[in-house]
Design an enzyme around this catalytic site. Structure first.
Site, PDB file in Angstrom:
ATOM      1  N   LYS A 185       0.817  -1.204   0.000  1.00  0.00           N
ATOM      2  CA  LYS A 185       0.000   0.000   0.000  1.00  0.00           C
ATOM      3  C   LYS A 185       0.859   1.265   0.000  1.00  0.00           C
ATOM      4  O   LYS A 185       0.389   2.339  -0.338  1.00  0.00           O
ATOM      5  CB  LYS A 185      -0.870   0.026   1.272  1.00  0.00           C
ATOM      6  CG  LYS A 185      -1.816  -1.117   1.430  1.00  0.00           C
ATOM      7  CD  LYS A 185      -2.559  -0.952   2.789  1.00  0.00           C
ATOM      8  CE  LYS A 185      -3.320  -2.201   3.157  1.00  0.00           C
ATOM      9  NZ  LYS A 185      -3.912  -2.081   4.506  1.00  0.00           N
ATOM     10  N   GLY A 186       2.100   1.126   0.439  1.00  0.00           N
ATOM     11  CA  GLY A 186       2.934   2.284   0.762  1.00  0.00           C
ATOM     12  C   GLY A 186       3.130   3.312  -0.331  1.00  0.00           C
ATOM     13  O   GLY A 186       3.351   4.480  -0.042  1.00  0.00           O
ATOM     14  N   GLU A 220       7.583   2.348  -6.103  1.00  0.00           N
ATOM     15  CA  GLU A 220       7.633   1.738  -4.770  1.00  0.00           C
ATOM     16  C   GLU A 220       7.956   2.810  -3.737  1.00  0.00           C
ATOM     17  O   GLU A 220       8.576   3.829  -4.059  1.00  0.00           O
ATOM     18  CB  GLU A 220       8.697   0.612  -4.794  1.00  0.00           C
ATOM     19  CG  GLU A 220       9.074   0.011  -3.459  1.00  0.00           C
ATOM     20  CD  GLU A 220       7.955  -0.743  -2.752  1.00  0.00           C
ATOM     21  OE1 GLU A 220       6.855  -0.171  -2.603  1.00  0.00           O
ATOM     22  OE2 GLU A 220       8.189  -1.873  -2.301  1.00  0.00           O
ATOM     23  N   ASP A 221       7.548   2.571  -2.511  1.00  0.00           N
ATOM     24  CA  ASP A 221       7.785   3.565  -1.458  1.00  0.00           C
ATOM     25  C   ASP A 221       9.256   3.628  -1.035  1.00  0.00           C
ATOM     26  O   ASP A 221       9.866   4.686  -1.066  1.00  0.00           O
ATOM     27  CB  ASP A 221       6.866   3.330  -0.245  1.00  0.00           C
ATOM     28  CG  ASP A 221       6.960   1.909   0.333  1.00  0.00           C
ATOM     29  OD1 ASP A 221       7.741   1.078  -0.183  1.00  0.00           O
ATOM     30  OD2 ASP A 221       6.230   1.629   1.307  1.00  0.00           O
ATOM     31  N   ASP A 237      14.995  -0.895   0.759  1.00  0.00           N
ATOM     32  CA  ASP A 237      15.731  -1.034   2.014  1.00  0.00           C
ATOM     33  C   ASP A 237      16.807  -2.114   1.811  1.00  0.00           C
ATOM     34  O   ASP A 237      17.893  -1.818   1.329  1.00  0.00           O
ATOM     35  CB  ASP A 237      14.700  -1.407   3.098  1.00  0.00           C
ATOM     36  CG  ASP A 237      15.289  -1.494   4.485  1.00  0.00           C
ATOM     37  OD1 ASP A 237      16.416  -1.025   4.687  1.00  0.00           O
ATOM     38  OD2 ASP A 237      14.620  -2.040   5.393  1.00  0.00           O
ATOM     39  N   LYS A 290      17.162   3.565   1.189  1.00  0.00           N
ATOM     40  CA  LYS A 290      18.066   3.373   2.338  1.00  0.00           C
ATOM     41  C   LYS A 290      19.283   2.611   1.828  1.00  0.00           C
ATOM     42  O   LYS A 290      19.430   1.411   2.074  1.00  0.00           O
ATOM     43  CB  LYS A 290      17.362   2.565   3.428  1.00  0.00           C
ATOM     44  CG  LYS A 290      16.219   3.275   4.113  1.00  0.00           C
ATOM     45  CD  LYS A 290      15.699   2.386   5.242  1.00  0.00           C
ATOM     46  CE  LYS A 290      14.541   3.012   5.954  1.00  0.00           C
ATOM     47  NZ  LYS A 290      13.963   2.083   6.962  1.00  0.00           N
ATOM     48  N   PHE A 317      13.391   4.389  10.911  1.00  0.00           N
ATOM     49  CA  PHE A 317      12.076   4.010  10.404  1.00  0.00           C
ATOM     50  C   PHE A 317      11.245   5.257  10.119  1.00  0.00           C
ATOM     51  O   PHE A 317      11.098   6.125  10.973  1.00  0.00           O
ATOM     52  CB  PHE A 317      11.356   3.099  11.405  1.00  0.00           C
ATOM     53  CG  PHE A 317      10.242   2.320  10.760  1.00  0.00           C
ATOM     54  CD1 PHE A 317      10.515   1.183  10.003  1.00  0.00           C
ATOM     55  CD2 PHE A 317       8.920   2.748  10.878  1.00  0.00           C
ATOM     56  CE1 PHE A 317       9.490   0.479   9.385  1.00  0.00           C
ATOM     57  CE2 PHE A 317       7.895   2.045  10.268  1.00  0.00           C
ATOM     58  CZ  PHE A 317       8.175   0.909   9.523  1.00  0.00           C
ATOM     59  N   ASP A 328       3.477   3.455   6.524  1.00  0.00           N
ATOM     60  CA  ASP A 328       2.792   3.202   7.805  1.00  0.00           C
ATOM     61  C   ASP A 328       3.713   2.622   8.863  1.00  0.00           C
ATOM     62  O   ASP A 328       4.825   2.175   8.585  1.00  0.00           O
ATOM     63  CB  ASP A 328       1.659   2.189   7.592  1.00  0.00           C
ATOM     64  CG  ASP A 328       2.191   0.769   7.433  1.00  0.00           C
ATOM     65  OD1 ASP A 328       3.144   0.578   6.657  1.00  0.00           O
ATOM     66  OD2 ASP A 328       1.662  -0.138   8.098  1.00  0.00           O
ATOM     67  N   ARG A 371      -0.212   6.568   7.721  1.00  0.00           N
ATOM     68  CA  ARG A 371      -0.139   6.657   6.253  1.00  0.00           C
ATOM     69  C   ARG A 371      -0.673   7.977   5.719  1.00  0.00           C
ATOM     70  O   ARG A 371      -0.239   8.475   4.694  1.00  0.00           O
ATOM     71  CB  ARG A 371      -1.002   5.561   5.606  1.00  0.00           C
ATOM     72  CG  ARG A 371      -0.371   4.221   5.523  1.00  0.00           C
ATOM     73  CD  ARG A 371      -1.170   3.337   4.570  1.00  0.00           C
ATOM     74  NE  ARG A 371      -1.065   1.940   4.933  1.00  0.00           N
ATOM     75  CZ  ARG A 371      -0.038   1.155   4.633  1.00  0.00           C
ATOM     76  NH1 ARG A 371       0.996   1.646   3.983  1.00  0.00           N
ATOM     77  NH2 ARG A 371      -0.021  -0.104   4.992  1.00  0.00           N
TER      78      ARG A 371
HETATM   79  P1  5GP Z   1      13.194  -4.400   1.319  1.00  0.00           P
HETATM   80  O1  5GP Z   1      12.796  -5.701   0.727  1.00  0.00           O
HETATM   81  O2  5GP Z   1      13.888  -3.475   0.358  1.00  0.00           O
HETATM   82  O3  5GP Z   1      13.994  -4.587   2.583  1.00  0.00           O
HETATM   83  O4  5GP Z   1      11.861  -3.795   1.850  1.00  0.00           O
HETATM   84  C1  5GP Z   1      11.242  -2.694   1.401  1.00  0.00           C
HETATM   85  C2  5GP Z   1       9.918  -2.568   2.101  1.00  0.00           C
HETATM   86  O5  5GP Z   1      10.074  -2.521   3.529  1.00  0.00           O
HETATM   87  C3  5GP Z   1       9.262  -1.274   1.712  1.00  0.00           C
HETATM   88  O6  5GP Z   1       8.432  -1.448   0.614  1.00  0.00           O
HETATM   89  C4  5GP Z   1       8.489  -0.915   2.961  1.00  0.00           C
HETATM   90  O7  5GP Z   1       7.214  -1.515   2.901  1.00  0.00           O
HETATM   91  C5  5GP Z   1       9.246  -1.541   4.084  1.00  0.00           C
HETATM   92  N1  5GP Z   1      10.070  -0.539   4.776  1.00  0.00           N
HETATM   93  C6  5GP Z   1      11.417  -0.478   4.821  1.00  0.00           C
HETATM   94  N2  5GP Z   1      11.816   0.569   5.548  1.00  0.00           N
HETATM   95  C7  5GP Z   1      10.711   1.196   5.971  1.00  0.00           C
HETATM   96  C8  5GP Z   1      10.484   2.381   6.767  1.00  0.00           C
HETATM   97  O8  5GP Z   1      11.383   3.073   7.238  1.00  0.00           O
HETATM   98  N3  5GP Z   1       9.177   2.726   6.976  1.00  0.00           N
HETATM   99  C9  5GP Z   1       8.130   1.998   6.484  1.00  0.00           C
HETATM  100  N4  5GP Z   1       6.904   2.442   6.756  1.00  0.00           N
HETATM  101  N5  5GP Z   1       8.314   0.888   5.736  1.00  0.00           N
HETATM  102  C10 5GP Z   1       9.589   0.491   5.475  1.00  0.00           C
END
Ligand code: 5GP
Length: 174
Positions: A42-43, A98-99, A102, A130, A151, A158, A164
């Protein structure tokens, strides 16, 4: 929500300016085309809504939802498609929105999954990166802001479904 200790990281004004810059860049790169913009639920929904309204090119819109097995805020890398997009993408230009990237696990999975459907082109636009937290290499084609560890919530992001709706991006304080 009230008990969440947080401070503004990016204000609405700063976000608006950056989103318009990204939209300019994307509009130039896809000039004459009509990409299928795929938002990751949803992000990314607020970022995507702002981004596509600033584009100077037409686009089609679809959404996917992914589930990652892990505990709390840490993704395990085991990603599955919870809701697939409806539009066929073979031979089309596709832009994933994508939001956050990470560890890179989620987007690496999604890029591979969509690449298998033989789009003409496939690019990724992330609101936040990140960079320091990668577990596997992943480079987005378009990035709103690069941030350090921590975070963040707001602007679609969220914390347990809270926050959100906030217009600014906040960093959670311990
Ligand atoms: P990855 O697979 O790159 O580790 O994960 C990315 C996902 O983790 C993002 O789409 C998001 O949903 C979640 N995520 C990672 N860091 C954050 C953060 O600081 N805040 C929020 N709300 N979600 C995060």
């Amino acid at each position: 929500m009230e008990s969440m200790n947080k401070e503004v990281l990016f204000s609405r004004e700063i976000i608006d300016r950056r989103v318009r810059e990204l939209a300019e860049e994307i509009s130039g790169d896809y000039a004459g085309g009509e990409p299928i913009v795929v938002g990751v639920l949803k992000g990314a929904f607020i970022f995507m809504a702002d981004l596509i309204r600033s584009l100077r090119i037409p686009c089609k819109v679809d959404f996917m939802q992914l589930a990652s097995y892990g505990s709390g805020t840490v993704s395990s890398g085991e990603v599955v498609i919870k809701k697939d997009m409806g539009l066929p993408i073979a031979g089309k230009d596709v832009l994933i929105v994508e939001d956050i990237v990470d560890t890179g696990l989620t987007l690496s999975f999604l890029v591979k999954a969509l690449q298998d459907r033989a789009p003409r082109s496939l690019k990724v636009c992330v609101f936040l990166d990140k960079k320091m937290r990668r577990k596997i290499p992943f480079a987005a084609d378009y990035t709103g802001f690069t941030i350090d560890d921590g975070f963040v919530v707001g602007y679609g992001l969220d914390f347990n479904e809270q926050a959100r709706f906030l217009s600014d991006v906040y960093i959670i304080k311990a």
